[in-house]
Scaffold this motif. Structure first.
Motif, PDB file in Angstrom:
ATOM      1  N   ALA A   1       0.306  -0.936   0.135  1.00  0.00           N
ATOM      2  CA  ALA A   1      -0.170   0.101  -0.144  1.00  0.00           C
ATOM      3  C   ALA A   1       1.223   1.366   0.493  1.00  0.00           C
ATOM      4  O   ALA A   1       0.965   2.787  -0.844  1.00  0.00           O
ATOM      5  CB  ALA A   1      -1.176  -0.081   1.246  1.00  0.00           C
ATOM      6  N   LEU A   2       2.672   1.407   0.724  1.00  0.00           N
ATOM      7  CA  LEU A   2       2.906   2.862   0.846  1.00  0.00           C
ATOM      8  C   LEU A   2       3.751   2.173  -0.109  1.00  0.00           C
ATOM      9  O   LEU A   2       3.959   3.735  -0.723  1.00  0.00           O
ATOM     10  CB  LEU A   2       3.558   2.664   2.090  1.00  0.00           C
ATOM     11  CG  LEU A   2       3.604   2.574   2.881  1.00  0.00           C
ATOM     12  CD1 LEU A   2       3.785   1.837   4.579  1.00  0.00           C
ATOM     13  CD2 LEU A   2       2.735   4.263   4.150  1.00  0.00           C
ATOM     14  N   ALA A   3       3.797   1.494  -1.579  1.00  0.00           N
ATOM     15  CA  ALA A   3       5.045   1.789  -2.298  1.00  0.00           C
ATOM     16  C   ALA A   3       3.487   2.118  -3.656  1.00  0.00           C
ATOM     17  O   ALA A   3       3.773   2.853  -4.204  1.00  0.00           O
ATOM     18  CB  ALA A   3       4.617   0.226  -2.491  1.00  0.00           C
ATOM     19  N   ARG A   4       2.466   1.578  -3.344  1.00  0.00           N
ATOM     20  CA  ARG A   4       1.148   2.441  -4.029  1.00  0.00           C
ATOM     21  C   ARG A   4       1.151   3.774  -3.833  1.00  0.00           C
ATOM     22  O   ARG A   4       0.753   4.780  -5.178  1.00  0.00           O
ATOM     23  CB  ARG A   4      -0.256   2.179  -4.492  1.00  0.00           C
ATOM     24  CG  ARG A   4       0.454   0.463  -5.091  1.00  0.00           C
ATOM     25  CD  ARG A   4      -1.350  -0.067  -5.395  1.00  0.00           C
ATOM     26  NE  ARG A   4      -1.886  -0.459  -3.920  1.00  0.00           N
ATOM     27  CZ  ARG A   4      -1.904  -1.461  -2.725  1.00  0.00           C
ATOM     28  NH1 ARG A   4      -1.419  -2.718  -3.350  1.00  0.00           N
ATOM     29  NH2 ARG A   4      -2.695  -0.828  -2.143  1.00  0.00           N
ATOM     30  N   GLU A   5       1.306   3.971  -3.064  1.00  0.00           N
ATOM     31  CA  GLU A   5       0.738   5.823  -2.432  1.00  0.00           C
ATOM     32  C   GLU A   5       1.780   5.775  -1.004  1.00  0.00           C
ATOM     33  O   GLU A   5       1.249   5.567   0.139  1.00  0.00           O
ATOM     34  CB  GLU A   5      -0.784   5.515  -1.739  1.00  0.00           C
ATOM     35  CG  GLU A   5      -1.289   6.932  -1.665  1.00  0.00           C
ATOM     36  CD  GLU A   5      -2.654   7.135  -1.078  1.00  0.00           C
ATOM     37  OE1 GLU A   5      -3.087   8.598  -1.393  1.00  0.00           O
ATOM     38  OE2 GLU A   5      -3.341   6.766  -2.667  1.00  0.00           O
ATOM     39  N   PRO A   6       3.074   6.257  -1.539  1.00  0.00           N
ATOM     40  CA  PRO A   6       3.644   6.623  -0.336  1.00  0.00           C
ATOM     41  C   PRO A   6       2.881   7.818   0.496  1.00  0.00           C
ATOM     42  O   PRO A   6       2.162   8.713  -0.524  1.00  0.00           O
ATOM     43  CB  PRO A   6       5.177   7.246  -1.237  1.00  0.00           C
ATOM     44  CG  PRO A   6       4.906   6.590  -2.178  1.00  0.00           C
ATOM     45  CD  PRO A   6       2.979   6.929  -2.725  1.00  0.00           C
ATOM     46  N   ILE A   7       3.666   7.782   1.757  1.00  0.00           N
ATOM     47  CA  ILE A   7       3.630   9.173   2.404  1.00  0.00           C
ATOM     48  C   ILE A   7       3.943  10.451   2.094  1.00  0.00           C
ATOM     49  O   ILE A   7       5.067  10.612   1.381  1.00  0.00           O
ATOM     50  CB  ILE A   7       3.828   8.665   4.350  1.00  0.00           C
ATOM     51  CG1 ILE A   7       3.368   7.746   4.876  1.00  0.00           C
ATOM     52  CG2 ILE A   7       4.067  10.132   4.977  1.00  0.00           C
ATOM     53  CD1 ILE A   7       3.971   7.571   6.039  1.00  0.00           C
ATOM     54  N   PRO A   8       3.630  11.355   1.736  1.00  0.00           N
ATOM     55  CA  PRO A   8       3.964  12.436   1.169  1.00  0.00           C
ATOM     56  C   PRO A   8       5.054  13.561   1.726  1.00  0.00           C
ATOM     57  O   PRO A   8       4.591  13.307   3.208  1.00  0.00           O
ATOM     58  CB  PRO A   8       2.610  12.471   0.554  1.00  0.00           C
ATOM     59  CG  PRO A   8       1.656  12.970   1.516  1.00  0.00           C
ATOM     60  CD  PRO A   8       2.187  11.672   2.373  1.00  0.00           C
ATOM     61  N   PRO A   9       5.886  14.514   1.133  1.00  0.00           N
ATOM     62  CA  PRO A   9       6.816  15.242   2.067  1.00  0.00           C
ATOM     63  C   PRO A   9       5.853  16.226   2.684  1.00  0.00           C
ATOM     64  O   PRO A   9       4.525  16.486   2.630  1.00  0.00           O
ATOM     65  CB  PRO A   9       7.135  16.111   1.168  1.00  0.00           C
ATOM     66  CG  PRO A   9       7.430  15.000  -0.183  1.00  0.00           C
ATOM     67  CD  PRO A   9       6.260  14.693  -0.113  1.00  0.00           C
TER      68      PRO A   9
END
Length: 199
Positions: free
Chosen positions: A190-198
């Motif tokens: 899930a994080l690879a698809r939608e990383p935590i943004p800056p």
């Protein structure tokens, strides 16, 4: 998907590790999902105390650190000693403290968008305390710790046989290990698809 296991047993790899045997249940499940696993037996390495990534000549932590940065999943595996994480688990966390000041290309701490879990063994109680200490520290460093990203085995209060000496409790520990692997892998994807943004 890449996985790093930090085996924080106090025994070197010349001795059998109960902690590694339970961690192997988790990693086998992850390998079945296509992951590549690297194991570092910290007792085999020269890792001096400190809170920097590289302490100079003879320090082997930079090798571990490079693998941490190449992996999406971290598993810290520790025995329980006097109800607490092993000294090598604490040493690893202290060395990982340097990661708080290391940033990626977007200015985020380098542990962001990576997931972590905990494996604990011990023939006395204290596993939940060890899990909470290690998981809390990994969260502080920047790792995402999913729900139920841990498994443990112990004999309950008082001394007793080791994990390798008995089948007691293995079914529960192994089922929990498989759930742990599922949750780590799912959240890493899930994080690879939608990383935590800056920020």
């Amino acid at each position: 998907m890449r996985v790093v296991v930090l085996n924080c047993s106090l025994k070197s790899s010349s001795d059998s590790s109960n902690t590694q045997r339970l961690a192997d249940v988790v990693t086998a499940e992850l390998e079945g999902r296509g992951a590549t696993v690297i194991v570092h037996r910290l007792a085999d390495l020269a890792i001096p105390p400190g809170v920097q990534t590289d302490l100079g000549d003879g320090d082997q932590w930079p090798l571990v650190h490079a693998d941490l940065l190449a992996a999406e999943i971290l598993i810290v595996a520790s025995p329980t000693w006097v109800g607490r994480p092993s000294s090598l688990a604490q040493r690893a966390i202290e060395r990982m403290d340097a990661m708080l000041s290391e940033t990626d290309d977007h200015g985020r701490p380098v542990a962001y968008n990576r997931v972590a879990g905990v494996v604990v063994t011990g023939n006395e109680d204290g596993a939940h305390h060890v899990i909470s200490e290690i998981a809390g520290a990994l969260g502080d460093i920047g790792y995402t710790v999913p729900g139920q990203a841990w498994t443990y085995w112990n004999m309950g209060p008082g001394p007793g046989p080791d994990y390798s000496d008995t089948d007691h409790g293995h079914e529960w520990s192994h089922q929990t290990a498989k759930t742990m692997a599922h949750n780590l892998h799912s959240v890493a994807k899930a994080l690879a698809r939608e990383p935590i943004p800056p920020a």
